[in-house]
Design a protein around this motif. Structure first.
Motif, PDB file in Angstrom:
ATOM      1  N   LYS A  20     -46.810 -18.216  -7.378  1.00 60.03           N
ATOM      2  CA  LYS A  20     -47.714 -18.042  -8.524  1.00 60.03           C
ATOM      3  C   LYS A  20     -46.965 -18.261  -9.835  1.00 60.03           C
ATOM      4  O   LYS A  20     -47.478 -18.921 -10.754  1.00 60.03           O
ATOM      5  CB  LYS A  20     -48.342 -16.657  -8.498  1.00 60.03           C
ATOM      6  CG  LYS A  20     -49.391 -16.466  -9.599  1.00 60.03           C
ATOM      7  CD  LYS A  20     -50.057 -15.119  -9.508  1.00 60.03           C
ATOM      8  CE  LYS A  20     -51.238 -15.036 -10.485  1.00 60.03           C
ATOM      9  NZ  LYS A  20     -50.879 -15.372 -11.869  1.00 60.03           N
ATOM     10  N   GLN A  64     -46.297 -21.990 -10.451  1.00 58.81           N
ATOM     11  CA  GLN A  64     -47.528 -22.693 -10.814  1.00 58.81           C
ATOM     12  C   GLN A  64     -47.952 -22.342 -12.242  1.00 58.81           C
ATOM     13  O   GLN A  64     -48.404 -23.213 -12.989  1.00 58.81           O
ATOM     14  CB  GLN A  64     -48.646 -22.342  -9.828  1.00 58.81           C
ATOM     15  CG  GLN A  64     -48.455 -22.952  -8.447  1.00 58.81           C
ATOM     16  CD  GLN A  64     -49.561 -22.565  -7.491  1.00 58.81           C
ATOM     17  OE1 GLN A  64     -50.554 -23.265  -7.347  1.00 58.81           O
ATOM     18  NE2 GLN A  64     -49.401 -21.419  -6.841  1.00 58.81           N
ATOM     19  N   GLN A 108     -46.652 -28.225 -10.093  1.00 60.68           N
ATOM     20  CA  GLN A 108     -47.620 -28.364  -9.017  1.00 60.68           C
ATOM     21  C   GLN A 108     -46.968 -27.989  -7.689  1.00 60.68           C
ATOM     22  O   GLN A 108     -45.839 -28.382  -7.401  1.00 60.68           O
ATOM     23  CB  GLN A 108     -48.161 -29.790  -8.933  1.00 60.68           C
ATOM     24  CG  GLN A 108     -49.274 -29.948  -7.904  1.00 60.68           C
ATOM     25  CD  GLN A 108     -50.018 -31.259  -8.056  1.00 60.68           C
ATOM     26  OE1 GLN A 108     -49.540 -32.195  -8.680  1.00 60.68           O
ATOM     27  NE2 GLN A 108     -51.208 -31.337  -7.488  1.00 60.68           N
ATOM     28  N   VAL A 150     -54.586 -20.162   3.010  1.00 61.61           N
ATOM     29  CA  VAL A 150     -54.717 -20.354   1.565  1.00 61.61           C
ATOM     30  C   VAL A 150     -55.481 -19.208   0.917  1.00 61.61           C
ATOM     31  O   VAL A 150     -55.316 -18.943  -0.277  1.00 61.61           O
ATOM     32  CB  VAL A 150     -55.388 -21.717   1.278  1.00 61.61           C
ATOM     33  CG1 VAL A 150     -55.592 -21.920  -0.213  1.00 61.61           C
ATOM     34  CG2 VAL A 150     -54.531 -22.836   1.849  1.00 61.61           C
ATOM     35  N   MET A 195     -53.359 -17.067  -1.096  1.00 65.59           N
ATOM     36  CA  MET A 195     -52.769 -17.586  -2.333  1.00 65.59           C
ATOM     37  C   MET A 195     -53.799 -17.484  -3.449  1.00 65.59           C
ATOM     38  O   MET A 195     -54.792 -18.220  -3.462  1.00 65.59           O
ATOM     39  CB  MET A 195     -52.330 -19.036  -2.141  1.00 65.59           C
ATOM     40  CG  MET A 195     -51.324 -19.221  -1.010  1.00 65.59           C
ATOM     41  SD  MET A 195     -50.942 -20.955  -0.684  1.00 65.59           S
ATOM     42  CE  MET A 195     -49.988 -21.372  -2.162  1.00 65.59           C
ATOM     43  N   TYR A 224     -55.324 -20.695  -5.429  1.00 63.55           N
ATOM     44  CA  TYR A 224     -54.691 -21.987  -5.115  1.00 63.55           C
ATOM     45  C   TYR A 224     -55.761 -23.074  -5.121  1.00 63.55           C
ATOM     46  O   TYR A 224     -56.750 -23.004  -4.403  1.00 63.55           O
ATOM     47  CB  TYR A 224     -54.005 -21.927  -3.757  1.00 63.55           C
ATOM     48  CG  TYR A 224     -53.240 -23.195  -3.418  1.00 63.55           C
ATOM     49  CD1 TYR A 224     -51.975 -23.418  -3.933  1.00 63.55           C
ATOM     50  CD2 TYR A 224     -53.799 -24.160  -2.593  1.00 63.55           C
ATOM     51  CE1 TYR A 224     -51.266 -24.561  -3.633  1.00 63.55           C
ATOM     52  CE2 TYR A 224     -53.099 -25.313  -2.278  1.00 63.55           C
ATOM     53  CZ  TYR A 224     -51.834 -25.513  -2.802  1.00 63.55           C
ATOM     54  OH  TYR A 224     -51.139 -26.661  -2.503  1.00 63.55           O
ATOM     55  N   ASN A 225     -55.560 -24.091  -5.936  1.00 60.26           N
ATOM     56  CA  ASN A 225     -56.560 -25.148  -6.107  1.00 60.26           C
ATOM     57  C   ASN A 225     -55.852 -26.494  -6.140  1.00 60.26           C
ATOM     58  O   ASN A 225     -55.986 -27.270  -7.081  1.00 60.26           O
ATOM     59  CB  ASN A 225     -57.342 -24.922  -7.405  1.00 60.26           C
ATOM     60  CG  ASN A 225     -58.502 -25.888  -7.536  1.00 60.26           C
ATOM     61  OD1 ASN A 225     -59.100 -26.305  -6.550  1.00 60.26           O
ATOM     62  ND2 ASN A 225     -58.820 -26.272  -8.762  1.00 60.26           N
ATOM     63  N   SER A 226     -55.091 -26.748  -5.094  1.00 60.45           N
ATOM     64  CA  SER A 226     -54.288 -27.964  -5.072  1.00 60.45           C
ATOM     65  C   SER A 226     -54.411 -28.638  -3.714  1.00 60.45           C
ATOM     66  O   SER A 226     -55.364 -28.402  -2.977  1.00 60.45           O
ATOM     67  CB  SER A 226     -52.826 -27.628  -5.398  1.00 60.45           C
ATOM     68  OG  SER A 226     -52.061 -28.815  -5.564  1.00 60.45           O
TER      69      SER A 226
END
Length: 280
Positions: free
Chosen positions: A29, A32, A37, A53, A56, A59-61
Motif C-alpha cells: 500500500k 502504491q 504501479q 486481491v 489488498m 487494488y485496481n491494477s
C-alpha cells in the motif's frame, strides 16, 4: 527511479494459507501511495485471484496470469490480452508426451474450460484450481478442439521427482512449448506458448507504458519466475525459494517468513524520493 514493482504471489507475497502477511500488505500500500504501479505476475489462472486481491485494500491494477498467457485487469474484471496455443499445437506436443508418460495426468486449459486426461477422479474442489471452470474429461486428442485457445498445458506424474520430470519434458517438448515448474515439491510441469513466459510478457507490459527494465523491481520464488527476475533491473529470488532459481538469478531477498518483499520495498521507500508517477 522505480516505476513498477512486479511480484509473484504464492511463496512470495502469500503463504500456503493464501493470505498476505500484514507487513507485506502495508508495504504494498505504501509503495502504491508513493506512485509506483504494482503488478501481480503469477502462474495462477485469473479466475483464482479474487479471494487473494480482496485482501489488498483498493487494488485496481493488473495481474499477469497463467505464467504470462493472460493479462487481466482486476479492477475491471477484464481480460486485456492473451498469448495462447491452438488446440492443434497441443495435439502435436501431447502425442510426444503421452507416449513417454502414459500414466500421467494431463490438463489443457482455456479461459473457460479445463480438459483432463487420466483425471476422472479429480473433481473440482472449493477454492481449488479447477473451481469456476467447465471440466471436460477424456483423451486430450479427442476432447480438445483443434481451434481451442489453450493458455496452459500441464502434466503431472507421481513416478518422477519434480526436477527430473521438468528436465525430461524439456528434452521432449522444449522445441515446441515453453516448459516450467511452479509448485514446490510437486511433479507438476506447466507448458505454454513457445518463447512466452512471465518475463517476456512483463517486458511487453512495461514497454507499452514507457517503463525501462532498470525502473522495475521484481520478486519470485520458483523456476517460472526466472526470466522475469533476470529481465527486471533488480530481480530478487526469495531466500525461501527454489535453489535453482536462486542460483540462476544471483540476487536474493529475505525469506517469505521474514517478510522479504516488505523489507526490500521499505528500503526502496527509505532511499528514494519522488517514486513513480502519482498521476499515472
Amino acid at each position: 527511479m522505480i516505476k513498477l514493482i512486479a511480484s509473484d504471489l504464492d511463496g512470495t507475497l502469500i503463504g500456503h494459507d493464501f493470505k498476505f502477511r500484514p507487513r507485506t500488505l502495508a508495504a504494498l500500500k505504501s509503495v502504491q501511495d508513493a506512485g509506483v504501479q504494482v503488478v501481480l505476475v503469477t502462474g495462477r489462472p485469473h479466475r483464482w485471484l479474487e479471494a487473494v486481491v480482496e485482501q489488498m485494500d483498493g487494488y485496481n491494477s493488473y495481474a499477469i496470469c497463467s505464467n504470462g498467457a493472460v493479462t487481466y485487469h482486476l479492477g475491471r474484471a477484464e481480460v486485456v490480452s492473451t498469448h495462447t496455443m491452438a488446440g492443434r499445437e497441443i495435439h502435436r506436443v501431447h502425442q510426444l508426451l503421452e507416449k513417454e508418460f502414459p500414466e500421467a495426468r494431463f490438463t489443457a486449459e482455456t479461459l473457460d474450460t479445463a480438459y483432463l486426461q487420466n483425471a476422472e477422479d479429480t473433481p473440482a474442489q472449493p477454492g481449488g484450481p479447477l473451481e469456476n471452470i467447465e471440466l471436460v474429461y477424456g483423451a486430450l486428442a479427442e476432447v480438445v478442439p483443434a481451434d481451442a485457445q489453450v493458455v496452459k498445458y500441464l502434466i503431472f506424474s507421481e513416478q518422477y521427482e519434480a526436477e527430473a520430470l521438468l528436465e525430461r519434458v524439456r528434452e521432449i517438448a522444449g522445441e515446441h512449448v515453453s516448459v516450467t515448474h511452479a509448485v514446490p515439491g510437486s511433479p507438476l510441469i506447466e507448458m505454454s506458448l513457445h518463447g512466452m513466459n512471465k518475463g517476456s510478457v512483463l517486458a511487453e507490459f512495461a514497454r507499452e507504458r514507457g517503463i525501462a527494465p532498470e525502473e522495475v523491481v521484481a520478486f519470485g520464488d520458483m523456476p517460472n519466475d526466472t526470466e522475469m527476475l533476470r529481465w527486471a533491473g533488480k530481480g530478487y529470488a526469495m531466500a525461501s525459494g527454489a535453489p535453482s532459481l536462486i542460483e540462476a538469478v544471483g540476487r536474493v531477498c529475505p525469506a517469505f517468513d521474514e517478510d522479504g518483499v516488505a523489507q526490500k520495498i521499505e528500503k526502496i521507500l527509505e532511499r528514494s524520493e519522488g517514486l513513480g508517477n502519482p498521476h499515472r
